[in-house]
Design an enzyme around this catalytic site. Sequence first.
Site, mmCIF file in Angstrom:
data_model
loop_
_atom_site.group_PDB
_atom_site.id
_atom_site.type_symbol
_atom_site.label_atom_id
_atom_site.label_comp_id
_atom_site.label_asym_id
_atom_site.label_seq_id
_atom_site.Cartn_x
_atom_site.Cartn_y
_atom_site.Cartn_z
ATOM 1 N N THR A 67 5.773 7.374 14.264
ATOM 2 C CA THR A 67 5.799 6.523 15.449
ATOM 3 C C THR A 67 4.383 6.215 15.924
ATOM 4 O O THR A 67 4.091 5.094 16.363
ATOM 5 C CB THR A 67 6.595 7.213 16.567
ATOM 6 O OG1 THR A 67 7.922 7.475 16.101
ATOM 7 C CG2 THR A 67 6.674 6.333 17.813
ATOM 8 N N ALA A 68 3.488 7.205 15.842
ATOM 9 C CA ALA A 68 2.107 6.994 16.294
ATOM 10 C C ALA A 68 1.426 5.897 15.479
ATOM 11 O O ALA A 68 0.728 5.029 16.034
ATOM 12 C CB ALA A 68 1.317 8.292 16.186
ATOM 13 N N GLU B 237 10.343 1.459 10.328
ATOM 14 C CA GLU B 237 11.290 2.566 10.177
ATOM 15 C C GLU B 237 10.542 3.850 10.475
ATOM 16 O O GLU B 237 9.661 4.254 9.704
ATOM 17 C CB GLU B 237 11.876 2.599 8.767
ATOM 18 C CG GLU B 237 12.901 3.700 8.592
ATOM 19 C CD GLU B 237 13.382 3.867 7.170
ATOM 20 O OE1 GLU B 237 14.081 4.859 6.897
ATOM 21 O OE2 GLU B 237 13.045 3.017 6.312
ATOM 22 N N GLU C 105 10.484 16.002 14.964
ATOM 23 C CA GLU C 105 10.856 15.991 13.560
ATOM 24 C C GLU C 105 9.970 16.952 12.775
ATOM 25 O O GLU C 105 8.747 16.805 12.746
ATOM 26 C CB GLU C 105 10.721 14.572 13.005
ATOM 27 C CG GLU C 105 11.245 14.416 11.602
ATOM 28 C CD GLU C 105 11.203 12.969 11.133
ATOM 29 O OE1 GLU C 105 12.104 12.578 10.379
ATOM 30 O OE2 GLU C 105 10.267 12.236 11.515
ATOM 31 N N LYS D 127 0.851 -1.190 0.000
ATOM 32 C CA LYS D 127 0.000 0.000 0.000
ATOM 33 C C LYS D 127 0.887 1.241 0.000
ATOM 34 O O LYS D 127 1.445 1.613 1.023
ATOM 35 C CB LYS D 127 -0.910 0.036 1.228
ATOM 36 C CG LYS D 127 -1.985 1.123 1.124
ATOM 37 C CD LYS D 127 -2.516 1.564 2.460
ATOM 38 C CE LYS D 127 -1.663 2.600 3.128
ATOM 39 N NZ LYS D 127 -1.608 3.914 2.406
ATOM 40 N N CYS E 51 13.859 11.143 5.878
ATOM 41 C CA CYS E 51 14.051 10.759 7.281
ATOM 42 C C CYS E 51 15.513 10.850 7.700
ATOM 43 O O CYS E 51 15.816 10.911 8.893
ATOM 44 C CB CYS E 51 13.512 9.351 7.529
ATOM 45 S SG CYS E 51 14.269 8.079 6.499
#
Length: 408
Positions: A236-237, A256, A394, A181, A290
């Site tokens: 992260t969430a 990642e 970030e 996806k 990133c």
Amino acid sequence: MSKTSEQRTLLVLENYIGGKFVPTWSHLDSYDPSTGEVYCKVPDSGKDEVEAAVAAAREAFPDWSARSPEQRAQVLNKLADLIEAQLEEFAQAESRDQGKTVTFARTVDIPRSVHNFRFFASSVLHHTTDCSQMDHMGCVNYTVRSPVGVAGLISPWNLPLYLLTWKIAPAVATGNTVVAKPSEMSSVTAWMMCKLMQQAGVPPGVINIVFGTGPRAGDALVGHPDVPLVSFTGSTATAQRITERSAPYCKKLSLELGGKNPALVFADADLDQCIATTVRSSFSNQGEICLCTSRIYVERSIYPEFLERFVAATRKWKTGVPSDPTNNNGALISKEHLEKVRSFVALAKSEGGTIHCGEGVDQLDLPECNASGFFMPATVISGITDSSRIMQEEIFGPGQEVQVPERK
């Protein structure tokens, strides 16, 4: 132009399931970041589409996993050749879909996508196994690596084809089948790649692409009981949600996630080389990488000189129309992301920071047709504390903070 005729001019994508393009009735708007206008309709897939893709991948798995590494490598190399033959078409599409410059897509995104397939096609031919002798017990311990099954792959919007192929290539090279996806905000080059699958000799069901959002298509994929392996690149969430959905099935996870990469500049650094490198590492691809430098700590004795030269070099980092080869940066991915990045600049001002260049200081000179695009010039900030959100979170955009390390 009527709404009906305008609809006909839009690019309409379809899912790729079981070796065929499958239309859907529900779609999402996809924007050209450089103009701010809708130019593409992306399938808004859900549980039913994911179910069909997983079923196709499961059906294809026994034959694909039984093929030799040489046979699988041949297919991957052919797919790489086909993408490379259309490199310019892919680069133009990636730029329009994501907002990055055509130059960056032409020299980074698409060549590295090609390299991903070739690298893993070669790598799978040279795998070695681990073996440990236990002479005192008269036995040998050895490791056998086998395909896992269906891999669920979710890739981000910043390097669309590059990071999608970084997931697909190792999965299929080692005998797995996949349901992937891509981000719903940058799906076009994945769809273009699907058009090459049959010619490359990819058997139906080995690579399936389902377009849609994370809450619908992504959630259905990571929570599917017949998908034992999940690879995700993103926030992260979202990764926390994926972990929760995967836990009941003890899935293999590769995650990642975000970071806040620091650059440390010491007094003995070669500033000519250091500044050129740090500007590039801070602002390449609009800062939407990133691995981008996300905060800079400079030794106190050279801080004034570094800051002055870094700001001057940043002002030369041009932002503008993605098709212009003299521009370093194009547009950010979306209006929402642009507003998020700008909010960090506003926060810096509210905390007493100094905006040396970029957002709110330097005006962009854009053609009228790009006036509503999601552009932001490279921005340098100083004078904020290390505990500020700007230094801890970030930003993922063209905003850079330069500080002297605080004494503890």
